[in-house]
Design a protein around this motif. Structure first.
Motif, short mmCIF file in Angstrom:
data_model
loop_
_atom_site.label_atom_id
_atom_site.label_comp_id
_atom_site.label_asym_id
_atom_site.label_seq_id
_atom_site.Cartn_x
_atom_site.Cartn_y
_atom_site.Cartn_z
N LEU A 57 0.82 -1.21 0.00
CA LEU A 57 0.00 0.00 0.00
C LEU A 57 0.86 1.26 0.00
N VAL A 58 1.85 1.33 0.88
CA VAL A 58 2.72 2.51 0.94
C VAL A 58 3.55 2.67 -0.33
N PRO A 59 4.22 1.59 -0.84
CA PRO A 59 4.94 1.75 -2.11
C PRO A 59 4.05 2.19 -3.27
N LEU A 60 2.80 1.71 -3.30
CA LEU A 60 1.91 2.12 -4.38
C LEU A 60 1.56 3.60 -4.27
N ILE A 61 1.31 4.08 -3.06
CA ILE A 61 1.01 5.50 -2.88
C ILE A 61 2.21 6.34 -3.31
N ASN A 62 3.41 5.93 -2.88
CA ASN A 62 4.61 6.66 -3.28
C ASN A 62 4.81 6.61 -4.80
N GLY A 63 4.46 5.46 -5.39
CA GLY A 63 4.59 5.33 -6.85
C GLY A 63 3.68 6.30 -7.58
N PHE A 64 2.44 6.44 -7.10
CA PHE A 64 1.52 7.38 -7.73
C PHE A 64 1.98 8.83 -7.54
N ILE A 65 2.51 9.13 -6.36
CA ILE A 65 3.02 10.49 -6.13
C ILE A 65 4.20 10.78 -7.06
N GLY A 66 5.13 9.81 -7.18
CA GLY A 66 6.27 10.00 -8.07
C GLY A 66 5.85 10.11 -9.53
N LEU A 67 4.80 9.37 -9.91
CA LEU A 67 4.32 9.45 -11.29
C LEU A 67 3.74 10.83 -11.60
N ILE A 68 3.13 11.46 -10.61
CA ILE A 68 2.55 12.78 -10.82
C ILE A 68 3.61 13.87 -10.82
N THR A 69 4.54 13.81 -9.87
CA THR A 69 5.52 14.89 -9.72
C THR A 69 6.79 14.68 -10.53
N LEU A 70 7.17 13.40 -10.77
CA LEU A 70 8.44 13.04 -11.43
C LEU A 70 9.65 13.58 -10.68
N GLY A 71 9.51 13.76 -9.37
CA GLY A 71 10.63 14.17 -8.54
C GLY A 71 10.61 15.64 -8.19
N ASP A 72 11.32 15.95 -7.08
CA ASP A 72 11.38 17.33 -6.59
C ASP A 72 12.79 17.87 -6.50
N THR A 73 13.78 16.97 -6.32
CA THR A 73 15.15 17.41 -6.08
C THR A 73 16.07 16.79 -7.11
N PRO A 74 16.74 17.62 -7.97
CA PRO A 74 17.70 17.07 -8.94
C PRO A 74 18.86 16.38 -8.23
N ASP A 75 19.44 15.39 -8.91
CA ASP A 75 20.56 14.58 -8.40
C ASP A 75 20.16 13.69 -7.22
N VAL A 76 18.95 13.85 -6.74
CA VAL A 76 18.45 12.99 -5.66
C VAL A 76 17.30 12.13 -6.18
N ASP A 77 16.32 12.77 -6.78
CA ASP A 77 15.20 12.05 -7.37
C ASP A 77 15.51 11.73 -8.83
N ASP A 78 15.36 10.48 -9.19
CA ASP A 78 15.55 10.04 -10.58
C ASP A 78 14.17 9.96 -11.24
N SER A 79 13.89 10.91 -12.13
CA SER A 79 12.57 10.96 -12.76
C SER A 79 12.26 9.70 -13.55
N GLN A 80 13.28 9.13 -14.19
CA GLN A 80 13.05 7.93 -14.98
C GLN A 80 12.65 6.77 -14.08
N ALA A 81 13.34 6.61 -12.94
CA ALA A 81 12.98 5.55 -12.00
C ALA A 81 11.60 5.79 -11.41
N LEU A 82 11.27 7.05 -11.11
CA LEU A 82 9.95 7.35 -10.58
C LEU A 82 8.86 7.05 -11.60
#
Length: 434
Positions: A57-82
């Motif tokens: 449940l938690v990974p799925l929620i995080n997955g949906f959030i990452g799919l919407i935002t595609l990350g917030d911090t460069p060099d930390v968040d990988d948009s492709q992985a999200l």
């Protein structure tokens, strides 16, 4: 005095109330089955739901959030992985929704059986009944799940890339991707470089597909009919020779032809046209490069179609030709009324696939001259077809967003063409008649 409220009510209404209760309880998976006294099934549904909620449940929620935002911090968040995690979250959620629907439907079904006075089958009986009635599904479902991960997931990922700004200068994780909507599609049809390249490549792709495929089919038809003539001797030897180009690996044949068509040292210019006082720029002139590629494809493609036609010709009854002779039919009449209709009826779907295959025939374009020669004002070569252009954009220019956009257009064109042609074939129309 206690009065049973169900007395006097129609059985259908009582059944509906019990089924409604079971369905409402199944909002929490398993409770509807426990309400129906299906203890083992209820515990299984409840356990699966609990494990799903605790682990995914938690990974799925995080997955949906990452799919919407595609990350917030460069060099930390990988948009492709999200993006990958978000797509997987969508697929897993779809599977969970299907499980949830099955859970509710199962509880309602058992409740109706119980209320109508039927004995609810045991777990073992339910399994045997499901296996007997749904054996094809037991075989198809594992393959379907595998295809979902191998085919559908990359396809969805590619479609998503078409709506982002993913290119060489905006590659993650150093940069973050953004959703850009239809801007990439708009650029393809409004910016001069992309528009000129698109219509040049698209027009050549259509010409290449129609001319090369039609010529190879026509050549195969002509040779198959000639060799099948009863006056021709040594049919096996002739057919074996005609099939040889198909037996040799195509990439080797293309590389040999690329050397033969070379402008400077190629055998065609050096040993043939040099004696005629001519010189043809096979690799540097767009027109002659296209002529050479069409010739190579006809050489490579006709043996397969020749084999198809040969098999069909041998299955046509000789009595029909004898009846045509009695009626005074000419050779052309017999070909037009007997041979050609039977060939087309038996091979039409496969011939349509030949057009679809050549529409995406990457090997010959890339191995012959990598889509060249270059054309001024375009980011595509003169002999690039859509698939080779997508390859160049992806691996040479790292322009993933435009490559994804062109891939979507290419897939739609192939699907529409194949579906339209299949609908027009007699074999497709008569499929449901037997």
């Amino acid at each position: 005095m206690h009065i049973n409220p169900s007395v006097g009510k129609p059985a259908q209404q009582r059944t509906g109330n019990r089924a409604l209760t079971a369905g409402l309880l199944s909002i929490i998976p398993g409770l509807g089955q426990l309400y129906n006294r299906r203890w083992i099934k209820g515990i299984l549904f409840l356990s699966v739901a609990a494990v799903f909620a605790a682990t995914l449940l938690v990974p799925l929620i995080n997955g949906f959030i990452g799919l919407i935002t595609l990350g917030d911090t460069p060099d930390v968040d990988d948009s492709q992985a999200l993006l990958v995690e978000g797509i997987l979250s969508v697929l897993v959620t779809a599977i969970a929704a299907l499980f949830y629907a099955v859970n509710i439907a199962d509880a309602r079904k058992d409740a109706q059986l119980h209320q109508d006075g039927f004995r609810i089958p045991s777990i073992r009986e339910s399994f045997h009944n499901s296996y007997d009635r749904g054996f094809p599904y037991f075989v198809v479902v594992p393959t379907f799940v595998m295809l979902t991960m191998i085919v559908i997931f990359p396809l969805v990922f590619m479609i998503c890339l078409a709506f982002t700004n993913y290119n060489l200068y905006n590659s993650p994780p150093a940069h973050l991707l953004d959703w850009v909507g239809l801007l990439n599609f708009k650029a393809l049809f409004t910016e001069a470089v992309w528009t000129k390249s698109l219509f040049s490549v698209l027009s050549w792709t259509v010409i290449w597909t129609l001319v090369a495929t039609t010529l190879q089919i026509a050549l195969a038809l002509f040779l198959a009919v000639m060799v099948n003539d009863r006056r021709v001797r040594f049919k096996r030897v002739i057919r074996t020779v005609f099939i040889l180009p198909w037996a040799v690996p195509s990439f080797m044949t293309v590389l040999v032809f690329a050397a033969m068509f070379n402008d400077t040292f190629g055998a065609i210019n050096r040993d043939i046209f040099s004696h005629l006082g001519g010189f043809i720029p096979w690799l540097t002139d767009p027109f002659w490069a296209r002529v050479a590629i069409i010739f190579i494809q006809v050489w490579l493609g006709f043996p397969y179609v020749f084999t198809l036609f040969t098999g069909v010709l041998q299955s046509i009854s000789k009595d029909w030709y004898e009846a045509a002779d009695v009626d005074g039919g000419s050779r052309w009449d017999k070909f037009r009324s007997i041979t050609f209709p039977h060939l087309m009826y038996a091979t039409a779907p496969l011939l349509i696939m030949q057009y679809s295959y050549n529409f995406n025939n990457f090997n010959i374009i890339y191995l012959f001259n990598k889509g060249g020669p270059p054309v001024p004002g375009q980011n595509s070569g003169a002999t690039d077809i859509l698939i080779s252009w997508v390859y160049s954009l992806t691996f040479n220019e790292n322009n993933y967003k435009m490559a994804a956009v062109i891939s979507i257009i290419m897939g739609l064109l192939v699907a529409i063409f194949a579906f339209y042609q299949f609908r027009r074939t007699r074999s497709f129309k008569e499929e449901g008649m037997y």
